[in-house]
Design a protein around this motif. Structure first.
Motif, PDB file in Angstrom:
ATOM      1  N   GLU A 255       0.805  -1.220   0.000  1.00 39.62           N
ATOM      2  CA  GLU A 255       0.000   0.000   0.000  1.00 39.62           C
ATOM      3  C   GLU A 255       0.841   1.274   0.000  1.00 39.62           C
ATOM      4  N   ARG A 256       2.073   1.164  -0.445  1.00 41.16           N
ATOM      5  CA  ARG A 256       2.938   2.349  -0.448  1.00 41.16           C
ATOM      6  C   ARG A 256       2.412   3.444  -1.369  1.00 41.16           C
ATOM      7  N   TYR A 257       1.784   3.053  -2.460  1.00 37.71           N
ATOM      8  CA  TYR A 257       1.349   4.033  -3.459  1.00 37.71           C
ATOM      9  C   TYR A 257      -0.167   4.100  -3.635  1.00 37.71           C
ATOM     10  N   HIS A 258      -0.872   3.091  -3.121  1.00 39.50           N
ATOM     11  CA  HIS A 258      -2.320   3.028  -3.356  1.00 39.50           C
ATOM     12  C   HIS A 258      -2.930   2.072  -2.333  1.00 39.50           C
ATOM     13  N   SER A 259      -4.062   2.451  -1.765  1.00 41.55           N
ATOM     14  CA  SER A 259      -4.709   1.584  -0.776  1.00 41.55           C
ATOM     15  C   SER A 259      -5.229   0.320  -1.445  1.00 41.55           C
ATOM     16  N   GLN A 260      -5.149  -0.785  -0.721  1.00 43.61           N
ATOM     17  CA  GLN A 260      -5.585  -2.081  -1.238  1.00 43.61           C
ATOM     18  C   GLN A 260      -6.684  -2.640  -0.333  1.00 43.61           C
ATOM     19  N   SER A 261      -7.122  -3.851  -0.621  1.00 39.75           N
ATOM     20  CA  SER A 261      -8.198  -4.455   0.165  1.00 39.75           C
ATOM     21  C   SER A 261      -7.825  -5.868   0.590  1.00 39.75           C
ATOM     22  N   PRO A 262      -6.875  -5.994   1.535  1.00 40.64           N
ATOM     23  CA  PRO A 262      -6.543  -7.340   2.018  1.00 40.64           C
ATOM     24  C   PRO A 262      -7.663  -7.877   2.894  1.00 40.64           C
ATOM     25  N   ALA A 263      -7.550  -9.129   3.281  1.00 36.35           N
ATOM     26  CA  ALA A 263      -8.551  -9.743   4.138  1.00 36.35           C
ATOM     27  C   ALA A 263      -8.628  -9.009   5.468  1.00 36.35           C
ATOM     28  N   LYS A 264      -9.834  -8.922   6.021  1.00 36.89           N
ATOM     29  CA  LYS A 264     -10.048  -8.262   7.308  1.00 36.89           C
ATOM     30  C   LYS A 264     -10.341  -9.264   8.426  1.00 36.89           C
ATOM     31  N   ALA A 265     -10.692 -10.480   8.060  1.00 38.40           N
ATOM     32  CA  ALA A 265     -11.041 -11.491   9.056  1.00 38.40           C
ATOM     33  C   ALA A 265      -9.782 -11.986   9.763  1.00 38.40           C
ATOM     34  N   ARG A 266      -9.719 -11.860  11.089  1.00 41.09           N
ATOM     35  CA  ARG A 266      -8.551 -12.290  11.852  1.00 41.09           C
ATOM     36  C   ARG A 266      -8.787 -13.671  12.444  1.00 41.09           C
TER      37      ARG A 266
END
Length: 459
Positions: free
Chosen positions: A117-128
């Motif tokens: 995400e250095r240059y653009h926000s991403q959407s990784p998994a949120k479930a822990r």
């Protein structure tokens, strides 16, 4: 980006891992409302499918994760990571996962949270995930951190990761673990007898360098050498544009070595670790090295340059010769070295070379255990003649195109002075997103090596 397990909590959502052939048995023990919900949703236990089951208050009572069949699971890895990406944010506790899969699936879940995400926000998994019982959660978190380091470095473009920035990354890791670090830079390379590293990198604006990191005072001596070509234009044998687009990843060997070094140091492995990274940019300028040049390496071997785009083996040669001078118990090099390796095994397998039966045997079992596939390739000695041009001791790019990965490995072996040696010709890139592996930089072979090293070094 949090590549750690969630703390244990009584409010965690049960996540039932259910194979296709086990669904009927699991349903038999459930109340009618759950049977009806599962049936209405069409959940069959197919691999990667998830289903949320609401409770009477409308909250999530449990979730189901399809685990497919043995046949479908054999066609991939990190299956629950694919499920993690589709589950809503929350904390989950695994139920019903086979114990022999717990470590791999837990690591895959951690890696599903990676995003560059250095240059653009991403959407990784949120479930822990709460760490499954019986696994070493701390070890897996360290491995995930090492892998994230490797991915971040590979994903960073050369505009922000030249040889100087790669040196800074090495310094940060050394500081974190109390390792010593020394760098030989620019024309000092010639004074210290690293002529090939200097020659390959001298045309770039950022000076070439050899980064030398050391850690550990006792135990077997292990030297890791990583190719750090931060960008490869091909030099005067200029690559076509289509082949240059991914050349920010040509330091993937260095990135993978650094990730592995982090794992070794953070786990406190009883070794004397020596990390060598020749960091250069193969650029085009009036002082670039030329086809037809004959260069003399650190160990005195002469090399005819028949293609300036075969530069990785040149910088590794000097580093390997230096490594051999200290007579370590084992030398391992990692490099994004040849397209021939990709033709042979594709982007997902790490081909490696070794004359050590102990290393090959250890890697065989380790790779399968940790879901980090490798494949042994031959140091085929009869091909030695292919790298001997007659006018010099060695040819950096034999004509004909045959056995390109093998001849490159044979070239490197000439600089190890007969010491125990293993070479990995990796790709360092995931071309198509897969569970726990988004498109982009990826570590290859490091986890298998970490698992195998105790046997290789008789720890």
């Amino acid at each position: 980006m949090t590549l750690t397990f969630a703390p244990d909590t009584a409010s965690a959502i049960p996540l039932h891992v259910i194979a296709e052939d086990a669904l009927e048995t699991w349903l038999a023990d459930q109340p009618e409302r759950i049977k009806a919900w599962v049936g209405a949703a069409g959940f069959t236990g197919a691999l990667g499918r998830t289903l949320l089951i609401p409770g009477e208050a409308g909250t999530i009572e449990m979730a189901l994760a399809g685990y497919g069949s043995a046949c479908t699971r054999a066609r991939g890895r990190f299956h629950l990571a694919g499920c993690a990406a589709t589950l809503p944010e929350g904390t989950y506790r695994l139920e019903g996962l086979p114990s022999d899969q717990a470590e791999t699936e837990a690591l895959g879940w951690l890696l599903s949270h990676y995003a560059f995400e250095r240059y653009h926000s991403q959407s990784p998994a949120k479930a822990r995930l709460i760490a499954p019982e019986g696994i070493d959660a701390t070890r897996l978190e360290i491995i995930a951190a090492g892998e994230a380091l490797t991915r971040d470095l590979i994903n960073t473009p050369a505009s922000d990761l030249g040889p100087d920035a790669l040196e800074a990354a090495c310094t940060a890791i050394a500081t974190q673990h109390g390792a010593s670090i020394e760098t030989i830079c620019g024309r000092d390379l010639l004074d210290h007898n690293f002529p090939l590293i200097h020659t390959v990198g001298r045309a770039a604006e950022t000076e070439p360098r050899l980064i030398d990191m050391r850690w550990g005072k006792s135990g077997p001596k292990l030297t890791l050498v990583g190719k750090g070509v931060c960008f490869d234009t091909g030099g005067l044998n200029l690559k076509p544009g289509s082949n240059m687009g991914l050349m920010k990843k040509d330091m993937g060997g260095a990135a993978t070595v650094l990730g592995l070094a982090h794992m070794i140091m953070a786990l406190g492995m009883p070794v004397q670790l020596h990390v060598l990274i020749p960091a250069v940019e193969n650029a085009v300028a009036g002082n670039a090295f030329r086809p037809g040049d004959i260069l003399t390496a650190r160990n005195g071997l002469t090399v005819e340059i028949n293609n300036t785009d075969a530069e990785g083996r040149l910088v590794l040669a000097d580093a390997l010769a230096f490594a051999a001078e200290e007579c370590p118990d084992f030398i391992i090099s990692m490099a994004t070295l040849t397209g021939a390796a990709r033709v042979a095994v594709g982007p997902d397998i790490s081909p490696y070379y070794t004359d050590s039966a102990a290393m090959a045997a250890a890697l065989e079992g380790a790779a399968e255990k940790v879901a980090d596939p490798v494949w042994r390739m031959p140091f085929h000695t009869p091909y030695e003649a292919m790298i001997e041009p007659g006018i010099a001791d060695l040819d950096n790019a034999p004509s004909g195109g045959f056995a390109g990965s093998i001849t490159a490995a044979l070239f490197l072996r000439r600089f190890t002075d007969g010491l125990p040696y293993g070479h990995f010709d990796i790709y360092g890139w995931t071309p198509t997103a897969a569970p726990a592996r988004p498109k982009g930089g990826v570590g290859m072979g490091a986890r298998a090596l970490l698992e195998a090293l105790p046997k290789v070094l008789s720890l």
